[in-house]
Every structure is written in C-alpha cells, then in structure tokens.
Design a protein around this motif. Structure first.
Motif, PDB file in Angstrom:
ATOM      1  N   TRP A 347      28.594  33.648  44.999  1.00 23.36           N
ATOM      2  CA  TRP A 347      27.602  32.975  44.151  1.00 23.36           C
ATOM      3  C   TRP A 347      27.123  33.951  43.067  1.00 23.36           C
ATOM      4  O   TRP A 347      27.030  33.597  41.895  1.00 23.36           O
ATOM      5  N   LEU A 351      27.813  33.780  38.882  1.00 25.44           N
ATOM      6  CA  LEU A 351      26.690  33.860  37.947  1.00 25.44           C
ATOM      7  C   LEU A 351      26.796  35.094  37.064  1.00 25.44           C
ATOM      8  O   LEU A 351      26.482  35.052  35.860  1.00 25.44           O
ATOM      9  N   HIS A 355      27.376  35.068  33.036  1.00 25.32           N
ATOM     10  CA  HIS A 355      26.451  35.842  32.207  1.00 25.32           C
ATOM     11  C   HIS A 355      27.220  36.755  31.249  1.00 25.32           C
ATOM     12  O   HIS A 355      26.890  36.837  30.052  1.00 25.32           O
ATOM     13  N   TRP A 369      25.285  25.346  32.278  1.00 26.25           N
ATOM     14  CA  TRP A 369      24.022  25.904  32.762  1.00 26.25           C
ATOM     15  C   TRP A 369      23.461  25.069  33.915  1.00 26.25           C
ATOM     16  O   TRP A 369      22.918  25.622  34.882  1.00 26.25           O
ATOM     17  N   GLN A 372      25.076  26.262  36.932  1.00 32.09           N
ATOM     18  CA  GLN A 372      24.513  27.532  37.388  1.00 32.09           C
ATOM     19  C   GLN A 372      23.153  27.333  38.051  1.00 32.09           C
ATOM     20  O   GLN A 372      22.825  28.018  39.030  1.00 32.09           O
ATOM     21  N   LEU A 376      22.137  28.510  41.778  1.00 27.78           N
ATOM     22  CA  LEU A 376      20.932  29.303  42.036  1.00 27.78           C
ATOM     23  C   LEU A 376      20.042  28.637  43.078  1.00 27.78           C
ATOM     24  O   LEU A 376      19.470  29.310  43.946  1.00 27.78           O
ATOM     25  N   GLY A 410      22.879  37.698  40.960  1.00 24.91           N
ATOM     26  CA  GLY A 410      22.899  36.324  40.461  1.00 24.91           C
ATOM     27  C   GLY A 410      21.554  35.906  39.893  1.00 24.91           C
ATOM     28  O   GLY A 410      21.472  35.295  38.816  1.00 24.91           O
ATOM     29  N   ARG A 413      20.855  37.817  36.593  1.00 30.71           N
ATOM     30  CA  ARG A 413      21.582  37.275  35.425  1.00 30.71           C
ATOM     31  C   ARG A 413      20.963  35.967  34.951  1.00 30.71           C
ATOM     32  O   ARG A 413      20.943  35.675  33.752  1.00 30.71           O
ATOM     33  N   ALA A 414      20.458  35.181  35.889  1.00 34.26           N
ATOM     34  CA  ALA A 414      19.785  33.950  35.482  1.00 34.26           C
ATOM     35  C   ALA A 414      18.539  34.258  34.674  1.00 34.26           C
ATOM     36  O   ALA A 414      18.258  33.610  33.653  1.00 34.26           O
TER      37      ALA A 414
END
Length: 607
Positions: A347, A351, A355, A369, A372, A376, A410, A413-414
């Motif tokens: 996961w 991500l 990114h 998105w 993603q 998340l 992850g 990066r979000a």
C-alpha cells in the motif's frame, strides 16, 4: 537426472517486448514461453532436459562459444565459435512483435568451413505435450492444442520423432537463416518474417530506443545495458515489467526456494520509476504508472503484491512434477501463491510510486486520486496488523519494521499531495496517524542495546530492507540510528562483502522454509546507496564496482549470487537487480539527466 549443461550465468536474453528467450553458451535456446512471458513454455530444457523442449544451433563439433556479445546497442546476440577448420557467427534475435512472435537465427561463415547442426525439439505446456510435426510446402509445422510453431529455413531439414534437424556447412561469406514463428493453432497461416528484414528492424528499434537515453554520469555502458534489459522485460501492450523472464531457478542448488517471477510486483514500482525517469524514459515511466493504476483499481482491501502482465489477479501456484528442475532443484512452479499474502508495504509502495509520478510531472486525473484515497482509508484501519513482509515469508505473520515504515511513507506521500499539489484530504488525521506510526516503529522496532532497527518487533534478526528507512525519508541519513543500522546490517548480513536479505535461521527461522540462499543483489545495491548516504563514498564505489563484476559476459544479473562458488542463483535476468544498478550509478555519479525532448512531456497531464 537433469542434464543442464549451462550455469544460470551462462544465459543471454533475446526478446520482443511480449516474451523472451534464454540462449546458452552452447548455442541452445533452453527457455521460451509463447506467446507472452507468463504463457506455458515451448522450450523448457532450462528446468528439465532436452525432452522438455529446446533449439540448439551450433557447430557439429559442439563446445561453448569462444566469444559472444550484443551487437552494438541492440538486443541482437552474436555468438562466435572458433573451431578446427574455421570460424562461424550465429545471430539470435526476436524482432519487434507484429502479428506473430518470431525467433530468428542467422548463421554466418567467418573463416574457413564449419559443419553446423540445427536441432529443434518443440514441446508445449512446459514439455508435457509432444506436438504433431508435419511438412507443409516450404515449412515445417509443429501443432498441439492452441499452439502452432512454423519453421522456415534456408537449408533442408529432416523430421524424426518430433525432432526437426538440419546438417549443413558454411564457408566464409555464407549465410543460412532459420525463422521460427508462433501462431494460434486455429489460425496457422503466416506470411512470416524475412530474416534479413527482421535483423534490420530489430537493430533499428533498439538503436533508436537506447538513443533516447539521457543518462550522463559514470558507468554509461553498464547503465545503458541494464536499461535495455529492463525494456526487454516490459510487456509492451500494457507497460507492465516482469520481475524476471524465468521461473523456478533456485536460490540454493537442490533446494525448494524456486519461485515463478514472470509477473509484475508492485513494490518494484517506485524503484523502477526512479530508474526510468532518472534516465529520461518518461514514456516508459508513464506506461508503468498507468499499468500500476489499472492493476490496483478496485477494492483496496484486495490489493495484491503482484499481478500478471495484463493485470490479471489469479496466479494459482502449481508444481510441474514432470520436470526435474534446474540442477535437480524441485519443485518447478507455475504461478505464485505469494500473490495471496498480506504484505502491508505494498500500500505504501503504490502511494509512494504515484507520489513520485506526480512530483515528476506525470499527473493523474481525479479518479487516480480517488483510488489513492481508498487505499489510504484501508491503510488507516490495518497498518497495525502483522503481515508476511516484503520477502513473502511463508512462516507466521509478524510486525515487520519495513512494512510499518512503508505505511508511514504512504501517509507521508498523501500529505505531500495535499500540501504540494492542492489535492483534497483529511490532513490533520493523516498527520496524527503518520506521527503515531513513526513513534511506534521507533519504540518497538529499534534495539537500543545494539543500536539498530530489527527485522520485526521484538526480533533479534536484521533485514536488508532496513537500509531503505532513510531512503523513504523516515529518518535522515545523519541520524545515529540510521548509521547504527547500516553498520549492523553490513556486519551481520554480509557474505564476502555482499548482502543477504536476512538470516533465515534468526528468531527460530522466521521465513518458514528449509535451506538457505545466496546473497541478494538488489540488497547489495541498497548497501551501496546506504554507504554513500552516510558519507562512506569510497567504500560505496568499491562495492558497486564489485557488483558490476558479477554481471555475466553480456551484462546480465540474476536475483542472487553464491560468493563461495562464484555462480548466479535465482531467476534471470532480474529486473530488481538491474534497477538497483541504474539507481546506484545515478546516486554515485551525481548524474544529471534530461528528458529526450519537450514533446515527451506533452500529454502527460490529465491522463
């Protein structure tokens, strides 16, 4: 008893961006799956013997090649034999795929006169099916089930017991060509490739492709050859990159650690994108990113660690018990049961890869998105579960440190996606969870007594993946915990200066498998990067040069290496090893890169 005549390192690769063949130093093609990488093999002598299918083209006197190389910057393999009475070259190639898959073999007389023999043993379904062989006009056909192979040659051939053979001689200046074409059995008609034209098309394709390389640092030849290997492992219709061209080449001779690597692993995504984008291959990076998005689409709870080249999810693992295995290493496997494992790091890998694509200008649309966000949401609810880890251990699930760190990555990066690219997301919640994971790892995954992070919570063992903690930004390179971890991993997992993935006997045998394995080449490249990262540049360069010395005579690396006996182990060529080479060369050289042209950036936004 298996009759393998060549070491794993003795094989060269030819391919057409749909599949690939492995050619030995004795002139035999011992591995080829048609029509694509993960199809059943029609030549499987690599994991069996001659009866499993192969195609030998060599001087009648036999022996191994005197010298071989790829012609210039292409995937055309030239093998030369110097024998009593003369010298001869054999050119092996697979032209870019049209309607059919073709293998072209061209014999050229160089000096004197040389007696030659071609012996084609076609078998389908990994050697289990002997085809019906019949002459039709100027070609010979081998037919069984869904498959047809058609052979056209410049010399007469004989057919005996489903073996197609030709004995001939070449003098200086002579040229004899063979073209083997695969077609569906229900539609066997084929116009076929003309050998000279196929050679020209193949040479042009590879010359133009590598001409787009924008790597300008040191070790240019080695980097270019590794990039060509990665391209050859790409399935052109989808952009997916397989981990290797082969299955079941052992991590220990005679052992059971034999896996099918003809699939696409998600955790390779970020490393591969770094290698492609860092050398100017924006179009290939974009295709790989798009394969990634398509493959992982759907229920985030059902994210897999690997997929087929077309994104197919079901990869049932079967044992092909009629095959003796490479060097009697059983079982030979088709499929990979690890596809059903829980590996939390993927996961984070997905991500992180997406990114990197955003940061490089490969921006996706809102739907990407949304995907993603779903990943998340799942990660938020499951990051604290034990898993099988990135090495796909088949023992009990553990709280692997690398898995937790990638969960942290992850979320990190979000947050950057919101902060740097104006995307929408619950930043306060993500930031709180990111910091909580960080504290959890530092509290439970760090052994203060030894000054190192450990393989999993409470473990006494170490793991080469710990070298990636600063690389993903979890801690800075100058942090004492990073330096202590690099020192400990190098000290405890090193074998002749190269790295094992982990100690399979630590903590009572965490991976649940018998036997051992060789040093892992991708991990050894991670050590190069880590040594450079903490300022030990000279040591990093020395290790990198030693790793370059492990490549075979045509520049290929397998998955693993046996330092004691000096031979390759595992599947070959291994994309992860070649990605590691490219990325380490880039780091050590401080290379500047540029994209091939401004046109390559057009159309990369809003896709």
């Amino acid at each position: 008893m298996s009759t393998n005549r060549s070491g794993i390192e003795d094989y060269a690769l030819i391919g057409d961006l749909h599949t690939a063949a492995m050619v030995s130093r004795t002139g035999s093609i011992d591995w080829l799956c048609l029509p694509r990488f993960d199809s059943p093999a029609c030549f499987a002598a690599l994991v069996g013997d001659r009866s499993a299918g192969q195609w030998t083209l060599a001087p009648t006197a036999g022996g191994i090649v005197t010298h071989r190389e790829y012609v210039d910057d292409t995937l055309v393999l030239r093998s030369r034999w110097e024998v009593e009475g003369g010298a001869v070259d054999v050119l092996d190639l697979m032209p870019p795929r049209g309607d059919d898959a073709d293998v072209v073999r061209i014999v050229r007389g160089v000096r004197g006169r040389v007696d030659m023999r071609s012996e084609l043993v076609p078998r389908f379904d990994y050697g289990s099916v002997v085809p019906w062989v019949v002459r039709r006009g100027g070609e010979v056909r081998a037919v069984a089930g869904p498959d047809t192979l058609l052979l056209r040659s410049d010399v007469p051939v004989q057919v005996d017991d489903a073996v197609i053979a030709a004995d001939f001689a070449v003098a200086e200046g002579d040229e004899v060509a063979f073209v083997l074409t695969h077609r569906p059995a229900h539609n066997p008609t084929s116009t076929g490739r003309e050998a000279a034209r196929a050679l020209e098309e193949t040479t042009t394709f590879w010359t133009e492709w590598i001409g787009r390389c924008r790597y300008e640092g040191r070790w240019q030849h080695e980097v270019r050859r590794s990039l060509m290997t990665l391209k050859a492992l790409t399935y052109a219709p989808t952009g997916g990159i397989v981990a290797a061209a082969t299955t079941s080449l052992p991590e220990q001779l005679g052992g059971v650690r034999n896996w099918d690597y003809r699939y696409c692993w998600l955790r390779d995504a970020t490393f591969t994108l770094q290698a492609l984008l860092g050398t100017g291959y924006v179009a290939e990076a974009k295709a790989w990113r798009e394969w990634l998005v398509r493959a992982v689409a759907g229920d985030p709870a059902k994210l897999q660690i690997m997929y087929a080249v077309d994104g197919r999810r079901r990869l049932p693992e079967l044992e092909l018990d009629w095959l003796s295995g490479y060097a009697d290493s059983r079982p030979v496997r088709q499929g990979n049961a690890a596809a059903g494992q829980l590996q939390l790091d993927v996961w984070g890998e997905v991500l992180d890869g997406l990114h990197l694509a955003r940061e490089s200008g490969l921006q996706a649309d809102d739907a990407a998105w949304d995907l993603q966000l779903a990943l998340l949401d799942w990660l938020e609810g499951h990051w604290d579960e034990p898993d099988n880890g990135l090495w796909e251990v088949r023992g009990p699930r553990r709280h692997f440190v690398h898995s937790k760190v990638l969960a942290w990555a992850g979320l990190d990066r979000a947050l950057r996606g919101v902060e740097n690219h104006g995307l929408d997301g619950p930043v306060d919640r993500w930031r709180e969870l990111r910091d909580r994971i960080h504290a959890d790892v530092c509290d439970k995954g760090f052994d203060a007594e030894r000054g190192t992070f450990t393989q999993f919570y409470g473990s006494r063992g170490l793991d080469a993946s710990l070298l990636l903690l600063p690389r993903v930004g979890f801690l800075p390179w100058d942090d004492d915990r990073v330096r202590g971890t690099v020192d400990a991993v190098q000290r405890e997992l090193s074998h002749d200066g190269f790295l094992r993935r982990y100690d399979p006997e630590a903590d009572g045998g965490a991976d649940g498998l018998p036997g051992g394995e060789g040093v892992f080449l991708a991990c050894s490249f991670w050590l190069v990067d880590a040594l450079a990262g903490i300022g030990r540049t000279n040591e990093a360069e020395q290790l990198f040069e030693r790793l370059l010395g492990l490549r075979n005579d045509v520049g290929l690396l397998s998955e693993e290496y046996d330092p004691a006996n000096h031979y390759h182990l595992g599947n070959i060529p291994q994309s992860f090893s070649h990605v590691g080479l490219v990325n380490s060369a880039r780091q050590l050289s401080g290379a500047s890169t540029r994209t091939s042209s401004s046109r390559e950036h057009q159309g990369l936004h809003g896709d």
